[in-house]
Scaffold this motif. Structure first.
Motif, PDB file in Angstrom:
ATOM      1  N   ARG A  46       3.296   5.299   6.647  1.00 39.55           N
ATOM      2  CA  ARG A  46       3.516   4.212   5.700  1.00 39.55           C
ATOM      3  C   ARG A  46       4.865   3.546   5.974  1.00 39.55           C
ATOM      4  NH1 ARG A  46      -1.233   2.502   3.833  1.00 39.55           N
ATOM      5  NH2 ARG A  46      -2.575   4.321   3.510  1.00 39.55           N
ATOM      6  N   ASP A  62      -5.796   0.341  -7.582  1.00 43.82           N
ATOM      7  CA  ASP A  62      -6.684   0.627  -6.457  1.00 43.82           C
ATOM      8  C   ASP A  62      -7.663  -0.532  -6.334  1.00 43.82           C
ATOM      9  OD1 ASP A  62      -8.675   0.978  -8.386  1.00 43.82           O
ATOM     10  OD2 ASP A  62      -8.502   3.158  -8.355  1.00 43.82           O
ATOM     11  N   PRO A 108       0.821  -1.218   0.000  1.00 45.95           N
ATOM     12  CA  PRO A 108       0.000   0.000   0.000  1.00 45.95           C
ATOM     13  C   PRO A 108       0.852   1.264   0.000  1.00 45.95           C
ATOM     14  CG  PRO A 108      -0.760  -1.561   1.656  1.00 45.95           C
ATOM     15  CD  PRO A 108       0.564  -2.055   1.172  1.00 45.95           C
ATOM     16  N   SER A 162      -1.048   4.273  -0.295  1.00 46.71           N
ATOM     17  CA  SER A 162      -2.035   5.194   0.266  1.00 46.71           C
ATOM     18  C   SER A 162      -3.202   4.346   0.738  1.00 46.71           C
ATOM     19  CB  SER A 162      -2.497   6.200  -0.792  1.00 46.71           C
ATOM     20  OG  SER A 162      -3.279   5.559  -1.781  1.00 46.71           O
ATOM     21  N   ASP A 163      -4.258   5.011   1.194  1.00 46.51           N
ATOM     22  CA  ASP A 163      -5.429   4.268   1.646  1.00 46.51           C
ATOM     23  C   ASP A 163      -6.183   3.623   0.490  1.00 46.51           C
ATOM     24  OD1 ASP A 163      -4.900   4.945   4.245  1.00 46.51           O
ATOM     25  OD2 ASP A 163      -6.262   6.670   4.273  1.00 46.51           O
ATOM     26  N   ARG A 164      -5.863   4.028  -0.750  1.00 50.80           N
ATOM     27  CA  ARG A 164      -6.662   3.558  -1.877  1.00 50.80           C
ATOM     28  C   ARG A 164      -5.871   2.816  -2.952  1.00 50.80           C
ATOM     29  NH1 ARG A 164     -11.708   5.211  -1.968  1.00 50.80           N
ATOM     30  NH2 ARG A 164     -11.887   4.695  -4.175  1.00 50.80           N
TER      31      ARG A 164
END
Length: 505
Positions: free
Chosen positions: A271, A106, A87, A89-91
């Motif tokens: 992260r 994503d 990951p 990012s969150d998406r």
């Protein structure tokens, strides 16, 4: 040991939740079988983790599978973790297939990868089953994530495709373990339920006689047996898979040899990646390791470590928002030790040019080293060797950022990186696992911090890791029904298992 289909037996270890203990149980099973002379290998079809390692064949795989391979007494390979999601990012995540990045995806675009990744995973599993006596597969998250079942390749989707018997691990320390075990089974469709052979209760502490009625009830309610109850034992597992298992305080296990403790603050970036670099410090007597997120927490540390990051530019911005950037610059100005590793090393530069990871372009760094960073499209993967402080160092590297030093700057070499005063930087992960180098580095840190600290002369990190893997094998041997496990491996997925409806029987 071959199944009726001519392939080696295999078993899937699933869990009611993330961090229920799948990695630990799988490693313990690997060690137990390996000590009996069984050629066993680990496998995880799809792993989502920022802790990875480079195999001897130059592939990037999840760190947990590398340590499970160590439990088996073999080298890790790309086949042991054919799909790795990192990951950013969150998406979105970087998709690593057979050890090499193939793109970013994503949650929606990842669907387009699924069929190809399913084939890759099944091919990798078949490859391992053809070259080993047993393959122990680890699931991902929970098999009862019903919104993801249609495209699943790591849990029941894998079990169905390869006809694997399944053990479900539940974490009793969280509470609600019987609801979690029963509910996990009940949410599975009948064809998936048919593969679930039984349960393992993990992290138990207390009186076993008080637990027995619950074990009897879960057997009665589900028609499945409990294959073992593993007791809570602190500090057994190094190389954790994700930050869910990251302890905020991993203080000294033994008192210091000198009169003072050496205090190490590791910045817990949003992260953070490869924070397993710190594991070797946690086994040193008198080294107090803490993960921190606030400026005042680095103020009195003898050493601050900026660890790796999957999102260097975003995490650098987070440092500035939290006031940590100013705190680190102020520390460096006072000559207090600071070590940057990989992404953390990149943050120490004067400038970063990133059109690959964040696509932010030119960004100002902390300016603590006379370097600049350019992000390359191709990821660097390697297992370098070198020397530092007169000691040999073996490490591994995983990065897109390429660091360039100002040729006119008066810096000293440090591993593959540089040092200026009390600021060190390197892209090499795992360097601190080298005992001689680690001790020499800590001696200099202590001297610069004014600490009366003496390193233990006999701390052997590789031996400590092996000891902990042996302890996991002991847990399996002493607290699981090993005869039933061997029958499960020999006979394969059980037949005629009762279906448990969502509302209960």
């Amino acid at each position: 040991m071959l199944s009726e289909r001519g392939a080696a037996p295999a078993l899937l270890v699933a869990g009611t939740t993330s961090d229920a203990g799948k990695s630990v149980v799988t490693a313990g099973l690997c060690r137990w079988l390996a000590r009996q002379g069984v050629r066993v290998a680990p496998f995880k079809a799809q792993n989502m983790s920022l802790n990875s390692v480079v195999t001897p064949d130059g592939a990037e795989i999840g760190r947990a599978q590398a340590m499970q391979a160590a439990a088996c007494g073999i080298e890790p390979t790309a086949a042991m973790n054919p799909v790795l999601l990192k990951p950013g990012s969150d998406r979105s995540s970087q998709v690593v297939v057979r050890g090499r990045p193939v793109g970013e995806a994503d949650a929606l675009t990842y669907r387009s990868y699924k069929e190809r990744l399913r084939e890759v995973s099944l091919e990798a599993l078949a490859e391992l089953r053809a070259s080993h006596d047993v393959v122990l597969c680890e699931g991902a998250g929970s098999p009862a994530e019903i919104n993801l079942r249609a495209g699943d390749i790591a849990n029941m989707g894998l079990a169905r495709a390869a006809d694997l018997p399944v053990l479900v691990v539940g974490d009793i320390d969280r509470g609600g373990v019987f609801a979690a075990l029963h509910g996990t089974l009940a949410l599975l469709e009948p064809a998936d339920q048919a593969l679930v052979a039984g349960f393992v209760v993990n992290k138990f502490r207390g009186a076993r006689e008080l637990l027995e009625p619950g074990l009897d009830m879960i057997r009665s309610l589900t028609g499945r047996d409990v294959y073992g109850v593993l007791p809570w034992l602190d500090g057994l597992w190094l190389d954790v898979e994700d930050s869910l298992a990251l302890s905020v305080d991993r203080g000294p296990s033994r008192p210091p040899l000198g009169s003072q403790t050496l205090r190490v603050a590791v910045v817990r970036l949003p992260r953070i990646s490869n924070f397993t670099d710190i594991d070797a410090l946690t086994v040193e007597p008198g080294v107090d390791v803490r993960f921190v997120t606030a400026p005042h927490e680095v103020a009195d540390a003898d050493l601050v470590i900026l660890p790796g990051s999957r999102a260097t530019v975003a995490d650098l911005a987070w440092l500035r928002e939290r006031g940590l950037a100013d705190a680190l610059v102020e520390r460096a100005g006072r000559g207090l030790p600071l070590l940057g590793i990989c992404g953390g090393y990149q943050m120490l530069a004067r400038g970063i040019d990133d059109e690959v990871e964040s696509r932010a372009g030119r960004v100002e760094g902390l300016g603590l080293l006379p370097t600049r960073v350019d992000f390359a499209v191709e990821k660097t993967l390697g297992r370098p060797v070198g020397t530092a402080y007169g000691n040999p160092v073996r490490a591994y590297e995983i990065h897109h950022g390429v660091v360039h030093v100002d040729p006119s700057a008066d810096t000293e070499p440090f591993l593959d990186g540089h040092r200026l005063g009390a600021v060190w930087g390197t892209t090499w992960h795992g360097a601190l696992e080298n005992d001689g180098f680690r001790r020499a580095f800590l001696r200099e840190v202590a001297a610069r911090a004014g600490r009366d600290f003496a390193c233990a002369p006999d701390t052997d990190f590789a031996a400590e890791r092996s000891r902990r893997l042996d302890a996991l094998g002991d847990l399996v041997e002493e607290h699981m029904d090993t005869a039933a496990l061997l029958r499960l491996l020999e006979d394969g997925a059980p037949g005629g298992m009762p279906v448990v409806p969502p509302g209960g029987p």
